[in-house]
Design a protein around this motif. Structure first.
Motif, PDB file in Angstrom:
ATOM      1  N   GLY A 144       2.814  12.135  -3.344  1.00  0.00           N
ATOM      2  CA  GLY A 144       1.479  11.459  -3.536  1.00  0.00           C
ATOM      3  C   GLY A 144       0.643  11.355  -2.287  1.00  0.00           C
ATOM      4  N   ASP A 145      -0.195  10.364  -2.201  1.00  0.00           N
ATOM      5  CA  ASP A 145      -0.825  10.060  -1.084  1.00  0.00           C
ATOM      6  C   ASP A 145      -0.446   9.078   0.014  1.00  0.00           C
ATOM      7  N   ILE A 146      -1.122   9.247   1.308  1.00  0.00           N
ATOM      8  CA  ILE A 146      -0.950   8.357   2.131  1.00  0.00           C
ATOM      9  C   ILE A 146      -1.550   7.081   1.830  1.00  0.00           C
ATOM     10  N   PRO A 147      -0.865   5.772   1.537  1.00  0.00           N
ATOM     11  CA  PRO A 147      -1.491   4.697   1.010  1.00  0.00           C
ATOM     12  C   PRO A 147      -2.602   4.229   1.556  1.00  0.00           C
ATOM     13  N   ALA A 148      -3.952   3.744   1.059  1.00  0.00           N
ATOM     14  CA  ALA A 148      -4.986   3.144   1.391  1.00  0.00           C
ATOM     15  C   ALA A 148      -4.724   1.855   2.405  1.00  0.00           C
ATOM     16  N   SER A 149      -3.766   1.273   2.051  1.00  0.00           N
ATOM     17  CA  SER A 149      -3.280   0.112   2.789  1.00  0.00           C
ATOM     18  C   SER A 149      -3.051   0.188   3.963  1.00  0.00           C
ATOM     19  N   PHE A 150      -2.595   1.541   4.629  1.00  0.00           N
ATOM     20  CA  PHE A 150      -2.389   1.977   5.929  1.00  0.00           C
ATOM     21  C   PHE A 150      -3.636   1.502   6.787  1.00  0.00           C
ATOM     22  N   ALA A 151      -4.621   1.464   6.271  1.00  0.00           N
ATOM     23  CA  ALA A 151      -6.080   1.285   7.064  1.00  0.00           C
ATOM     24  C   ALA A 151      -5.864  -0.226   7.619  1.00  0.00           C
ATOM     25  N   ASN A 152      -5.181  -1.097   7.206  1.00  0.00           N
ATOM     26  CA  ASN A 152      -4.892  -2.385   7.755  1.00  0.00           C
ATOM     27  C   ASN A 152      -3.944  -2.566   8.794  1.00  0.00           C
ATOM     28  N   PHE A 153      -3.072  -1.552   9.357  1.00  0.00           N
ATOM     29  CA  PHE A 153      -2.244  -1.684  10.442  1.00  0.00           C
ATOM     30  C   PHE A 153      -3.236  -2.027  11.480  1.00  0.00           C
ATOM     31  N   GLU A 154      -2.690  -3.191  12.219  1.00  0.00           N
ATOM     32  CA  GLU A 154      -3.474  -3.557  13.489  1.00  0.00           C
ATOM     33  C   GLU A 154      -2.557  -3.234  14.753  1.00  0.00           C
ATOM     34  N   ASP A 167       1.140  15.282  -1.244  1.00  0.00           N
ATOM     35  CA  ASP A 167       0.109  16.490  -1.843  1.00  0.00           C
ATOM     36  C   ASP A 167      -1.240  15.745  -1.899  1.00  0.00           C
ATOM     37  N   GLY A 168      -1.434  14.576  -1.536  1.00  0.00           N
ATOM     38  CA  GLY A 168      -2.747  13.875  -1.603  1.00  0.00           C
ATOM     39  C   GLY A 168      -3.682  14.361  -0.301  1.00  0.00           C
ATOM     40  N   ALA A 169      -4.844  14.339  -0.491  1.00  0.00           N
ATOM     41  CA  ALA A 169      -5.765  14.816   0.846  1.00  0.00           C
ATOM     42  C   ALA A 169      -5.558  13.696   1.931  1.00  0.00           C
ATOM     43  N   ILE A 170      -5.488  14.337   3.184  1.00  0.00           N
ATOM     44  CA  ILE A 170      -5.555  13.537   4.371  1.00  0.00           C
ATOM     45  C   ILE A 170      -6.768  12.547   4.438  1.00  0.00           C
ATOM     46  N   PRO A 171      -6.449  11.279   4.370  1.00  0.00           N
ATOM     47  CA  PRO A 171      -7.418  10.312   4.162  1.00  0.00           C
ATOM     48  C   PRO A 171      -8.217   9.895   5.481  1.00  0.00           C
ATOM     49  N   PRO A 172      -9.672   9.772   5.388  1.00  0.00           N
ATOM     50  CA  PRO A 172     -10.105   9.297   6.405  1.00  0.00           C
ATOM     51  C   PRO A 172      -9.952   8.046   6.889  1.00  0.00           C
ATOM     52  N   LEU A 173      -9.155   7.370   6.132  1.00  0.00           N
ATOM     53  CA  LEU A 173      -9.017   5.738   6.672  1.00  0.00           C
ATOM     54  C   LEU A 173      -7.987   5.791   7.624  1.00  0.00           C
ATOM     55  N   LEU A 174      -7.362   7.045   8.189  1.00  0.00           N
ATOM     56  CA  LEU A 174      -6.627   7.057   9.148  1.00  0.00           C
ATOM     57  C   LEU A 174      -7.115   6.635  10.285  1.00  0.00           C
ATOM     58  N   GLY A 175      -8.471   7.116  10.365  1.00  0.00           N
ATOM     59  CA  GLY A 175      -9.345   6.746  11.588  1.00  0.00           C
ATOM     60  C   GLY A 175      -9.653   5.237  11.793  1.00  0.00           C
ATOM     61  N   ASN A 176      -8.980   4.412  11.214  1.00  0.00           N
ATOM     62  CA  ASN A 176      -9.277   2.951  11.064  1.00  0.00           C
ATOM     63  C   ASN A 176      -8.194   2.376  11.921  1.00  0.00           C
ATOM     64  N   ILE A 177      -7.069   3.130  12.272  1.00  0.00           N
ATOM     65  CA  ILE A 177      -5.866   2.633  13.004  1.00  0.00           C
ATOM     66  C   ILE A 177      -6.127   2.827  14.185  1.00  0.00           C
ATOM     67  N   THR A 178      -7.126   2.198  15.053  1.00  0.00           N
ATOM     68  CA  THR A 178      -7.297   2.537  16.256  1.00  0.00           C
ATOM     69  C   THR A 178      -6.276   2.355  17.185  1.00  0.00           C
ATOM     70  N   SER A 179      -5.173   1.581  16.884  1.00  0.00           N
ATOM     71  CA  SER A 179      -4.185   1.388  17.870  1.00  0.00           C
ATOM     72  C   SER A 179      -3.156   2.566  18.082  1.00  0.00           C
ATOM     73  N   LEU A 180      -3.403   3.672  17.149  1.00  0.00           N
ATOM     74  CA  LEU A 180      -2.446   4.566  17.153  1.00  0.00           C
ATOM     75  C   LEU A 180      -2.293   5.360  18.674  1.00  0.00           C
ATOM     76  N   LYS A 181      -1.141   5.891  18.853  1.00  0.00           N
ATOM     77  CA  LYS A 181      -1.218   6.676  20.150  1.00  0.00           C
ATOM     78  C   LYS A 181      -0.322   7.832  19.677  1.00  0.00           C
ATOM     79  N   MET A 182       0.081   7.987  18.763  1.00  0.00           N
ATOM     80  CA  MET A 182       0.950   9.408  18.029  1.00  0.00           C
ATOM     81  C   MET A 182       0.626   9.449  16.547  1.00  0.00           C
ATOM     82  N   LEU A 183      -0.116  10.590  15.969  1.00  0.00           N
ATOM     83  CA  LEU A 183      -0.215  10.715  14.596  1.00  0.00           C
ATOM     84  C   LEU A 183       0.418  12.217  14.652  1.00  0.00           C
ATOM     85  N   ASN A 184       1.521  12.265  13.282  1.00  0.00           N
ATOM     86  CA  ASN A 184       2.078  13.533  13.144  1.00  0.00           C
ATOM     87  C   ASN A 184       2.382  13.494  11.636  1.00  0.00           C
TER      88      ASN A 184
END
Length: 993
Positions: A144-154, A167-184
């Motif tokens: 399925g998709d990466i959950p939309a709620s992931f945009a709420n991580f602080e 098998d869902g598209a890579i969501p643009p909302l991942l750009g909201n998790i500005t604290s991320l240091k590693m995305l794999n």
């Protein structure tokens, strides 16, 4: 109620505190076959802080539970979230299943659930954990998709979703998790999509891995805003367009991997601003232009730009990079000369500039730092003499200078470099002698000097090369007798000295070459008799002694050899041919020997005519008597012949022929060739014969004895046990039913079958290289290059995929092993031996439980051994063992492995020593990354739990992606053109058997 239940169940542990009782409840909910939680019963302490995997704070409150690699199974134990101060939780590499309820773990900071059996969609509730900084869900079956709620991580800093089924598209909302240091997000079947430009908002990002994510379109300019990025990996996608100039702003980046895409245009000069860059791999794209001078001035360690369309000269400034140790730019259109100071200012270890247009001499300082290990410059226009400094480069292990214009003498020290295993000087104009210093090359296994102008004799010191497997020096001007010391090379598999001026006789000591499979001494001046001892070389399959001065008779012992190539033409041989060689198919092997006679038209020539004239008087004298005898015996012969013909007809009529392809032969031709001298193997069910037909075609015939009486030694097999006549019949029927109906390039072809009451024959296409098992574990196995082994793995996988997914109903082989994978003349692989194969019924159910175990020790899936239930997953496990066998070149069960089988040995060795101690040391180290990926596929196929094993269709897809990706690349590889992982096919041909 739960606590009351625990008090009743464990009356002796009333001293445990509340957190200990919670952990007791967690233990009850999990299966623990290895007793990893055996310490979770302590009666001595009030708290569980000393239990395995449990850590506490100074107040004895549980803060961390690490149960990774504990072989636990069962649903996720949500009760563990009742630990009030739990901040770190790891169940990595277990068999934890859904449902996954994590909502109550409010104190969690790090959560590692990688390598488990979790399925369904990723829970949205992860984003409700306010303190979570690290989330690792890699190696599961989430879809399925990466959950939309992931945009709420602080606070999330690490998000790893590698190798799932998202098998869902890579969501643009991942750009909201500005604290991320590693995305794999690597290795997921995302639909074709672009890299979201919003990822450029992740300004704290240090690692971005989007390997094999089905990405298309251009790389967004916004990635240039990731100024803290250290590692960028966008490989194995379908990205197009130019490399963005904005990447020149990634001032902290150390590693950029863009290989296996469709990028175009030139390498931007802005990349020269990346002063921290150590590795740039942009191979397997469609780049054009030359390497910018600015790029060559950065602190590169590894520059990999092979298989692009780079043109122009290699700039002198590349020699200024102080950390450059790996230079691989083969398969481009670069020209000019290599930078003169290359190697002087940097610790070069590996150089591969093959398949370009470089010219002039090699730089004198390539090994100035004394660290150069591999020098590959195949197919260029280099000229001049070799630098004297290379003669002192004792770190060299592989040297390949083939297909250039080098000339002059090879430096004396160069012949005796102690670590060199491969020395290839093919197709140049080198001159001078092979120096006596060759005795110092103690590690040399392949020396290929073909088509040069070497003179003189081979030195006696060459006999000290105990590891030498191949000596090829054809097409030179070498002379003199073969040194006696050459007979002491016990590992010698190939000796090719054709087209020289060698003289003298062959020594009977040639019998010491027990591993020799190719002997080519054609077009020399050898004389004397052909030694009988050649017939004792049991693995010899190529013998060419043509164009010499050999005399005397052909040794009868040659009849015992299984030769694919025989040529004794143009010598001075006399006498009669040995009976088994006096066949028309061998005619060209004996031409040009006037005194040689046999039942082959054209032999004996003028000698026959002279003898014919000399004895003409005798023939005339007995003619009258012969006529009388003939008339008298004609009647007797007629009656005897008719009786014989009738008996023969009755005998032949007993055979029933069933063909599955259009045949160019009859069963009578097969039956007449089933002699003991044609036996090439034997097994549980009978013998296998090599039959050469009158058409010149070769077939393999398996003869299966039936009936209730067991055979002698050929009727027992250590791997399958004794088979009764009924089991033999079942095996025959299974083989015919399976191979008679299916057609696939990677399934061995069954031409026909012949049967009588007591015997059954199966006629297959002949595979000249035998089985993979025999090939892999013979002396020749060590010379099999990685590209050849990969081709065999892929071919066998495609054959099994056809059985599992394209046959209706599907077929389960049940005995997949290296001995049942046959290798043709081009080293293509075909699956064979369907004697125990079973079909899956049309409802999709696997065959019912078997009454006995079919398969071979070391290859049998663990669940099959104790349930006797077999399905496609059993074949996949066996195929995984074959992969491990090919990578390690170790047998599945071997005393060398101790009490472990190959799967357990690989796993434990990887954990304790690393991948270097698992891979066959004969394989080229430059393929380490690809071999490691193939090794992982093998381990995935041998997962203890069948649900974790991929389908064969998925295995083929993974192999194709590792070996070249799209079908166009795969076709190029098979046709011999370059790809980075298959580069050995062209650039490293010397390692191909």
């Amino acid at each position: 109620m739960h606590l009351l239940f625990l008090f009743l169940l464990f009356p002796t542990v009333f001293s445990l505190n509340q957190e200990g009782l919670i952990l007791q409840q967690v233990k009850l909910s999990l299966e623990d076959p290895d007793s990893s939680l055996s310490t979770w019963n302590s009666q001595d302490d009030a708290s569980p802080c000393r239990w395995h995997g449990v850590s506490c704070d100074k107040n004895s409150s549980v803060t961390s539970v690490d149960l990774s690699n504990a072989n636990l199974a069962g649903p996720f134990p949500s009760a563990i979230c009742r630990l009030p101060n739990l901040s770190h939780l790891s169940f990595s590499n277990n068999s934890i299943t859904s449902p996954l309820d994590i909502r109550a773990c409010k104190s969690l900071e790090t959560l590692d659930l990688s390598q488990n059996l979790l399925t369904g969609e990723i829970p949205r509730t992860f984003a409700d954990l306010p303190s979570l900084t690290s989330l690792d869900l890699s190696g599961n079956n989430f879809s399925g998709d990466i959950p939309a709620s992931f945009a709420n991580f602080e606070k999330l800093e690490i998000l790893s979703l590698i190798n799932n089924l998202l098998d869902g598209a890579i969501p643009p909302l991942l750009g909201n998790i500005t604290s991320l240091k590693m995305l794999n997000l690597s290795y997921n079947p995302f639909p074709p999509g672009r890299i979201p430009p919003e990822l450029g908002n992740l300004t704290n990002l240090e690692v971005l891995w989007l390997t094999e994510c089905n990405l298309i379109g251009e790389i967004p300019d916004s990635l240039g805003r990731l100024t803290r990025l250290v590692n960028l990996d966008l490989s194995f996608n379908n990205l197009a367009g130019p490399i963005p100039r904005s990447l020149g702003a990634l001032t902290s980046v150390v590693q950029i991997e863009l290989y296996n895409n469709s990028l175009t245009g030139a390498i931007p000069v802005e990349l020269g601003n990346l002063k921290s860059l150590r590795l740039l791999d942009a191979s397997m794209n469609r780049l054009t232009g030359s390497i910018p001078d600015e790029l060559c001035r950065v602190a590169l360690e590894s520059l990999n730009l092979y298989e692009n369309d780079l043109e122009g000269e290699l700039p002198e400034s590349i020699a200024l990079s102080p950390n450059l140790y790996d230079l691989r730019i083969f398969g481009n259109r670069l020209s000019g000369e290599l930078p003169r100071d290359l190697g002087v200012n940097s610790p070069l270890r590996w150089i591969d500039v093959s398949d370009n247009g470089f010219s002039r001499e090699l730089p004198a300082g390539l090994c100035a730092r004394g660290e150069l290990e591999e020098l590959l410059v195949i197919r260029n226009s280099f000229s001049g003499v070799l630098p004297e400094g290379l003669g002192d480069c004792r770190s060299l292990t592989r040297v390949r200078l083939a297909y250039n214009r080098f000339s002059g003498r090879v430096p004396a020290g160069f012949w005796g470099l102690p670590r060199v295993s491969l020395l290839e000087l093919v197709n140049n104009s080198f001159s001078g002698e092979v120096e006596k210093t060759i005795g110092g090359a103690s590690n040399l296994s392949m020396m290929v000097l073909t088509n040069n102008e070497f003179t003189g004799s081979l030195p006696e010191e060459i006999g000290g090369l105990e590891k030498l497997n191949e000596l090829s020096a054809g097409g030179n001007k070498l002379s003199g007798p073969l040194p006696d010391s050459l007979m002491s090379l016990l590992e010698l598999g190939t000796l090719d000295l054709h087209g020289n001026r060698f003289t003298g006789e062959l020594s009977p000591k040639i019998k010491s070459w027990k591993k020799l499979n190719e002997l080519n001494l054609a077009d020399n001046e050898f004389s004397g008799k052909i030694p009988d001892e050649i017939g004792s070389l049991s693995v010899l399959n190529y013998l060419d002694l043509s164009g010499n001065l050999f005399s005397g008779e052909i040794p009868v012992s040659l009849q015992g050899l299984k030769l694919n190539q025989l040529n004794l033409s143009n010598n001075r041989l006399t006498g009669n041919l040995p009976p088994s060689l006096a066949k028309e198919m061998y005619k060209n092997s004996f031409l040009g020997n006037p005194g040689l006679c046999g039942d082959i038209k054209g032999l004996c020539g003028s000698a026959d005519e002279a003898k014919s004239k000399g004895y003409a008087w005798l023939l005339r004298s007995i003619f009258v008597l012969a006529v009388m005898v003939f008339v008298a015996g004609l009647a007797w012969f007629y009656f005897k012949y008719m009786a014989f013909k009738k008996a023969r007809a009755v005998e032949r009529s007993k055979w029933t022929l069933m063909s599955f392809h259009k045949l160019g032969f009859s069963e009578h031709e097969i039956l007449e060739s089933l002699d003991e001298e044609n036996v090439v193997g034997s097994g549980a069910s009978g013998k296998v014969y090599k039959v050469v037909l009158t058409s010149g075609e070769t077939v393999a015939v398996k003869r299966i004895w039936t009936g209730s009486v067991k055979e002698t030694e050929d009727d027992t097999d250590p791997e399958k046990g004794e088979r009764s006549g009924s089991v033999q019949d079942e095996a025959f029927e299974a083989e015919v039913d399976t191979l008679g109906k299916i057609r696939h390039k990677n399934i061995v072809k069954l031409w026909c079958c012949c049967t009588t009451r007591d015997c059954k024959l199966l006629v297959y296409e002949y595979m000249p290289n035998g089985s993979l098992g025999d090939l892999l574990h013979s002396s020749k196995g060590g010379t099999l290059g990685w590209e050849t082994r990969f081709k065999i793995i892929l071919d066998a996988a495609e054959g099994l995929s056809y059985l599992h997914h394209d046959c209706v109903p599907a077929i389960v082989h049940r005995d997949v092993k290296s001995n049942n994978i046959l290798i043709d003349g081009d080293y293509g692989a075909k699956v064979a031996d369907f004697g125990v194969a079973k079909v899956v019924d049309l409802t999709g159910k696997a065959p019912k439980s078997m009454s006995v175990i079919a398969g071979s020790c070391g290859y049998i899936a663990p669940e099959y051994a104790y349930t006797l239930r077999v399905n496609e997953k059993s074949d996949i496990y066996s195929f995984g063992v074959v992969i491990l066998e090919i990578v390690t070149r170790k047998r599945p069960v071997d005393p060398e492995l101790g009490e472990k089988d190959l799967v357990k040995w690989v796993c434990s060795t990887l954990d304790q020593k690393g991948v270097e101690h698992v891979i066959d040391p004969k394989l080229d180290s430059c393929y380490k990354d690809e071999i490691s990926k193939i090794l992982n596929v093998g381990l995935l196929c041998t997962s203890p739990l069948p649900i974790n094993r991929p389908s064969m269709r998925r295995v083929v897809k993974m192999l194709e992606q590792i070996g070249g990706g799209d079908e166009e690349s795969l076709n190029k590889t098979r046709s011999g053109k370059l790809t980075p992982y298959y580069y050995e096919e062209t650039s490293d041909q010397g390692s191909v058997a």
